[in-house]
Design an enzyme around this catalytic site. Structure first.
Site, PDB file in Angstrom:
ATOM      1  N   HIS A  93       1.049  -1.007   0.606  1.00 19.67           N
ATOM      2  CA  HIS A  93      -0.123   0.529  -0.194  1.00 19.67           C
ATOM      3  C   HIS A  93       0.669   1.403   0.011  1.00 19.67           C
ATOM      4  CE1 HIS A  93      -4.739  -1.104   0.301  1.00 19.67           C
ATOM      5  NE2 HIS A  93      -4.515  -2.249   0.725  1.00 19.67           N
ATOM      6  N   GLU A 142      -5.891  -3.059  12.026  1.00 24.07           N
ATOM      7  CA  GLU A 142      -7.052  -2.633  11.075  1.00 24.07           C
ATOM      8  C   GLU A 142      -7.753  -3.840  10.609  1.00 24.07           C
ATOM      9  OE1 GLU A 142      -7.152  -0.266   6.221  1.00 24.07           O
ATOM     10  OE2 GLU A 142      -5.285  -1.004   7.118  1.00 24.07           O
ATOM     11  N   HIS A 143      -6.415  -4.491   9.776  1.00 21.21           N
ATOM     12  CA  HIS A 143      -7.304  -6.267   9.548  1.00 21.21           C
ATOM     13  C   HIS A 143      -6.411  -6.853  11.026  1.00 21.21           C
ATOM     14  CE1 HIS A 143      -6.947  -3.497   5.471  1.00 21.21           C
ATOM     15  NE2 HIS A 143      -8.372  -4.415   5.440  1.00 21.21           N
ATOM     16  N   ASP A 154     -11.563  -7.107   1.187  1.00 25.13           N
ATOM     17  CA  ASP A 154     -10.637  -5.720   0.219  1.00 25.13           C
ATOM     18  C   ASP A 154     -12.319  -5.306  -0.758  1.00 25.13           C
ATOM     19  OD1 ASP A 154      -9.092  -4.912   1.937  1.00 25.13           O
ATOM     20  OD2 ASP A 154      -7.730  -4.233   0.586  1.00 25.13           O
ATOM     21  N   HIS A 193     -38.137  21.811  36.031  1.00 25.39           N
ATOM     22  CA  HIS A 193     -38.782  20.737  35.787  1.00 25.39           C
ATOM     23  C   HIS A 193     -39.545  19.747  36.573  1.00 25.39           C
ATOM     24  CE1 HIS A 193     -35.332  20.416  32.870  1.00 25.39           C
ATOM     25  NE2 HIS A 193     -35.040  19.750  33.055  1.00 25.39           N
TER      26      HIS A 193
END
Length: 836
Positions: A663, A729-730, A763, A822
């Site tokens: 990558h 991530e993976h 992917d 309230h």
């Protein structure tokens, strides 16, 4: 001299950050690497000293810009050999006085609990007599209690510098406490032989170029430090705020004095016409050289004569780029001295024009040079493949990861393996923010201008609106079939994630709570592109938007060189029902979707990966309350962690590692080897090398694999613990009975189970989403999914019975919190019910 000591854990000292940054030595206490890096970016100073407990931490500090790292004596003696290549002036030791110090060759000794000053004075005298290898003086500093201006001056006569905690310092000259005024502490060791007590002061610019000679007093120095401006003492008119009437003000950058302590130096950024009353930049006449060129270029940018060449360069980025490339080539081809100087001057002219065009000053360049000079780790420095000479043989060395064993590394080393490289987004955000602001104000025209500047494409129209021309998305049958099958799988998985029915719960009789989903109305999808073809990202973002029922889908992707959109991306945009495809990339595309333009709808949330400029732009947009836009998640370089045991196939393991390593050079891959034999691990390493050299992106892999690592361990439990701490991530499981390990996975973007589940499937086409949290963010973020495109709305409905049963509880809680209105909203109803 005095050395300030700043405690980063003490918020009350934050007001002194800018004032103390003017000095050459400031010790930082109780700050981690990220805090110190942030301070350096905030103040611009790279003259800080900071403490470290290991060589790894020290390298991080040096690399972010710290001048000097302080070690305890014991730590230094343990890691001394690891510091052999570090310059003396980058190291200091803190210790009580010890005779061992005499045999240690570093720049500074900090003595704690100083007692016998006669011994320390002799030690300091001997230390100062030995100059540093690259020039400069060694020093000894002491920590003393109840420090005073007088004690700073007295100890200086004994060759001792004094450390002063910032808690004892003030910039306020009227402070009545026991705090020391910073200017007085600074001047305690300065000298003057003038009857009026003034200090001779040389004023220089950021490049140490003399602007003029003036005089300073304690009052003027105090004002300079307090205001961060050039303030001096006029012998005739008193306190002199430079530029107060002329507008030629000065921003103070640094203040020190010479080696004898009898002349001050003010480093300033000069504004306006110049320092001199004759409207020249210096009192020694007009500027010359590169600083004069910068001034001329800045003037030309704002008011260039019509038809001038410089004006043409500012208005024609393509021409400027071509000239920079041309002059760089001519400089490389130059041989004799005069020719090299001539061509270098040409290149500097065009390069500085580029800088001025982008708002970058010589001071900005010098600041980055100073940061780079502080780093002690160095990149290989190889040229990008396209610039390498064809005749030069490519690197044929072995491609291999670093190797560690869990049994052999320290706790600190294990912690360092979990860290990702530090990403400093400050500079990038500084570049991105002006782009975002210009798009916000200039709309479509700004988008067109930036596309021309950054993508070098002159578009007639930057937006394609649905319905899209079929001729623009023609695909060959095989490609269309692949996209269609991937679309079906991804759609099926993401549709299953949708909450189709409201959640309804009766929490007590008469009280019904529900939750239901509604789509985010308008979403923006960023698809990286340009020369790349990335229909997979368009699928991963567009399909969950379509499934969620988002009313408007805007897709942005950089145009190709001919101004068209990648047909595969446009085909996916058509399938998911996108209303617009914006032909733009980078920060300008994000800004267009965040703020909207004349032709691009404003969106409510932006999704999608991108480079550091895209990521920074998303962060800027999210933090700008005027944009009212959300983003999917932070992002960093791609990463994978593979766990492999003795049942793993070395060929498959290596292939999965390389699928992420290609990558980018900053990608990181990690292999956790569980009880592997040396032979098994060697086979994986061999496969990594053999497969890598046959891949088209081998040059990238040669950069990413060497900073990746293998960690061997005995048990799967140890591997899962490390994986969860790393939060990849993976996560790929090449282990026996891989599915049984899923309950142990706490942190991961996406998990790939077993030898036939490559990351490539996720992917592209298995159905799961490939837009995932990186950089350890899987501890708290999910990957892109259908729920990211919807919001959940809750409702409640109470009957009279529910009001009666719950009313007293609510009234009591409202009473406790002191919220009478309230309580009243319930009480009026309860009173009506209970009167019936």
């Amino acid at each position: 001299m005095f050395i300030p000591s700043l405690d980063l854990a003490d918020a009350t000292q934050a007001s002194l950050y800018s004032s103390l940054s003017f000095f050459g030595s400031v010790i930082l206490q109780n700050g981690n690497v990220d805090q110190i890096k942030s301070l350096i970016n905030q103040t611009g100073s790279t003259l800080y000293w900071a403490h470290a407990n290991s060589s790894e931490e020290a390298v991080q500090l040096w690399d972010v810009g710290v001048l000097k790292v302080i070690f305890t004596l014991d730590t230094y003696l343990q890691i001394q050999t690891e510091l052999a290549d570090i310059a003396q002036d980058r190291i200091a030791i803190i210790s009580t006085y010890d005779e061992k110090l005499k045999s240690i060759d570093v720049s500074t000794f900090i003595i704690q609990d100083a007692q016998d000053f006669s011994v320390l004075s002799e030690f300091a005298k001997q230390t100062k007599s030995c100059l540093l290898g690259h020039g400069g003086e060694k020093s000894v500093a002491v920590q003393v209690s109840n420090v005073t201006i007088e004690s700073i001056a007295e100890l200086q006569t004994q060759n001792l510098d004094v450390i002063v905690p910032a808690s004892r310092l003030t910039v306020n000259v009227d402070d009545k406490s026991d705090k020391l005024n910073i200017a007085e502490a600074f001047l305690a060791t300065a000298k003057t032989d003038r009857p009026d007590g003034l200090y001779t002061t040389m004023v220089v610019d950021e490049f140490n170029k003399a602007l003029g000679l003036v005089y300073s007093s304690k009052q003027s120095v105090a004002e300079s430090i307090r205001l961060g401006q050039g303030v001096y003492q006029s012998r005739g008119r008193g306190l002199w705020h430079k530029g107060l009437t002329s507008g030629a003000t000065q921003t103070l950058k640094h203040i020190d004095y010479d080696c004898d302590g009898d002349a001050l130096r003010f480093v300033v950024e000069q504004h306006g016409a110049g320092f001199c009353h004759l409207n020249t930049r210096t009192c020694f006449g007009h500027d010359s050289g590169i600083t004069a060129l910068e001034k001329t270029l800045k003037e030309r940018k704002n008011n260039a004569p019509a038809g001038s060449y410089t004006a043409r360069l500012f208005n024609d980025p393509k021409l400027l780029r071509a000239k920079i490339m041309e002059e760089a080539e001519e400089l490389c081809d130059a041989t004799d001295k005069d020719e090299v100087a001539w061509e270098a001057a040409d290149l500097i002219y065009f390069a500085l024009t580029k800088c001025v065009s982008a708002g970058v000053s010589l001071a900005d360049i010098e600041k980055n040079l100073n940061k780079k000079a502080r780093k002690v780790t160095r990149r290989p420095g190889n040229a990008k493949p396209k610039w390498e000479e064809p005749a030069v043989a490519q690197d044929t060395g072995r491609i291999e990861m670093m190797k560690y064993s869990l049994d052999d590394i320290s706790v600190q080393k294990r912690a360092s393996l979990l860290l990702r490289p530090i990403i400093d987004s400050t500079e990038i955000i500084g570049r991105v923010t002006p782009i975002m602001q210009k798009v916000r104000k200039g709309g479509d025209k700004a988008i067109m201008d930036f596309t021309r500047q950054f993508d070098r494409v002159d578009l007639q129209s930057h937006t394609i609106q649905a319905p899209f021309d079929p001729a623009m998305m023609e695909l060959d049958p095989e490609t269309k079939k692949a996209i269609d099958q991937a679309y079906d799988n991804i759609y099926k998985f993401h549709e299953a994630q949708l909450d189709k029915e409201p959640l309804v719960v009766e929490t007590m009789p008469g009280v019904v709570c529900s939750r239901f989903t509604r789509p985010i109305e308008r979403v923006g999808l960023y698809v990286p592109g340009g020369t790349a073809v990335l229909p997979s990202t368009a699928l991963m973002l567009g399909i969950p938007a379509k499934v969620a029922g988002c009313h408007e889908i805007v897709m942005a992707s950089p145009p190709r060189s001919d101004g068209s959109v990648v047909p595969e991306v446009l085909y996916v945009a058509h399938k998911v029902g996108a209303s617009h495809v914006v032909k733009a990339g980078g920060a300008q595309a994000v800004a267009a979707m965040a703020y909207g333009t004349e032709t691009i709808p404003k969106v409510d949330k932006i999704f999608g990966p991108g480079n550091q400029y895209v990521t920074a732009a998303k962060m800027v947009a999210q933090n700008d309350t005027s944009s009212l836009v959300a983003i999917d998640m932070p992002a960093g370089p791609s990463e994978v962690l593979v766990i492999a045991d003795k049942t793993s196939n070395p060929v498959y393991v290596a292939a999965d590692l390389l699928s992420q390593a290609e990558h980018g050079a900053d990608s990181q891959v990690v292999l956790l080897a569980v009880d592997l034999t040396p032979e098994h691990l060697q086979e994986i390493e061999t496969q990594v090398h053999d497969q890598a050299i046959a891949l088209p992106r081998c040059d990238i892999i040669r950069k990413s694999i060497p900073h990746s690592f293998t960690l061997s361990m005995k048990t799967l439990e140890e591997a899962m613990k490390f994986s969860n701490d790393y939060a990849p991530e993976h996560l790929i499981l090449h282990i026996e009975n891989a599915a049984s390990v899923l309950p142990s996975v706490d942190n991961a973007g996406s998990v790939f189970v077993g030898q036939y589940s490559p990351e490539s499937f996720g992917d592209y086409a298995s159905g799961t989403n490939h837009t995932l949290p990186t950089y350890g963010y899987s501890r708290m973020y999910s990957g892109v999914n259908t729920n990211g495109f919807v919001k959940h709305i809750t409702s409640q409905e109470c009957t009279a019975q529910g009001m009666d049963l719950l009313g007293d509880t609510v009234m009591r809680l409202a009473e406790i919190e002191g919220l009478g209105a309230h309580r009243n909203a319930v009480a009026v109803r309860i009173n009506d019910l209970r009167r019936k």
